[in-house]
Design a protein around this motif. Structure first.
Motif, PDB file in Angstrom:
ATOM      1  N   THR A  55      18.492   4.742  -5.948  1.00  0.00           N
ATOM      2  CA  THR A  55      18.915   4.113  -7.198  1.00  0.00           C
ATOM      3  C   THR A  55      19.754   2.863  -6.965  1.00  0.00           C
ATOM      4  OG1 THR A  55      20.879   5.510  -7.270  1.00  0.00           O
ATOM      5  CG2 THR A  55      18.931   6.295  -8.474  1.00  0.00           C
ATOM      6  N   GLU A  89      12.563   3.850 -15.763  1.00  0.00           N
ATOM      7  CA  GLU A  89      12.931   3.740 -14.352  1.00  0.00           C
ATOM      8  C   GLU A  89      11.698   3.969 -13.492  1.00  0.00           C
ATOM      9  OE1 GLU A  89      16.139   5.557 -11.154  1.00  0.00           O
ATOM     10  OE2 GLU A  89      15.533   6.793 -12.857  1.00  0.00           O
ATOM     11  N   SER A 104      14.316  -0.580 -11.226  1.00  0.00           N
ATOM     12  CA  SER A 104      14.382   0.322 -10.078  1.00  0.00           C
ATOM     13  C   SER A 104      15.201  -0.338  -8.989  1.00  0.00           C
ATOM     14  CB  SER A 104      12.979   0.628  -9.539  1.00  0.00           C
ATOM     15  OG  SER A 104      12.444  -0.526  -8.932  1.00  0.00           O
TER      16      SER A 104
END
Length: 183
Positions: free
Chosen positions: A146, A134, A9
């Motif tokens: 992101t 993720e 992440s």
């Protein structure tokens, strides 16, 4: 069958918290785990996996020459924090640990640096992991974060410097792709 997992992440999404929770879950069932973190990350003390929420645990450290396949003890699960700092060979060792010794290996880390460039460890984890997940985080604009940006002491974005500069919220911000390109 054991697998190599990569859970990635942007910064501040709860990777260390998730790792600590997995360790707790295994141990609650009477199983042993081994936690590792990068020797170069000493924000909270050498050999500490620390959540920004407060929980902290001691961990073994890995540096550039550590051999996971040779050194990892016999445990039910190996957990690696700051996995972006792994070398290509170390990711291969972890993959081998999972597939030859049958030990699940769960790695937590960043996918890319403050310039959007991949870390070596993350590149190889994306290539070799059996499962990639993720963990989500939110940008200040409300979109999914992101990316990471580095800021200076005045909070202004920096666009140059060494790839590795250890820091927390005072040094890095998590942003969406749009904010990454517009800041």
């Amino acid at each position: 069958m054991a697998k190599l997992y990569f859970r990635y992440s942007a910064m501040n999404a709860g990777k260390s918290t998730a790792l600590l929770q997995v360790a707790h879950n295994y141990e609650e069932q009477g199983q042993q785990v081994c936690l590792y973190t990068a020797a170069i990350d000493h924000r909270y003390g050498q050999g500490k996996v620390t959540s920004r929420l407060g929980p902290q645990r001691d961990a073994a450290v890995f540096d550039a020459v550590f051999d996971f396949f040779k050194e990892a003890p016999q445990v039910s699960c190996v957990l690696v924090d700051e996995a972006q700092f792994l070398s290509a060979d170390q990711v291969k060792q972890l993959h081998q640990l999972a597939h030859v010794r049958g030990v699940p290996v769960i790695c937590y880390g960043l996918r890319s640096d403050f310039l959007g460039e991949p870390f070596t460890g993350s590149t190889y984890l994306l290539a070799l992991s059996d499962t990639i997940e993720e963990l989500k985080n939110i940008c200040s604009c409300g979109k999914k974060a992101t990316m990471n940006i580095r800021v200076d002491e005045q909070g202004k974005r920096t666009r140059s410097g060494e790839q590795i500069d250890i820091g927390g919220n005072e040094r890095y911000h998590h942003v969406c792709g749009r904010c990454f390109y517009s800041n």
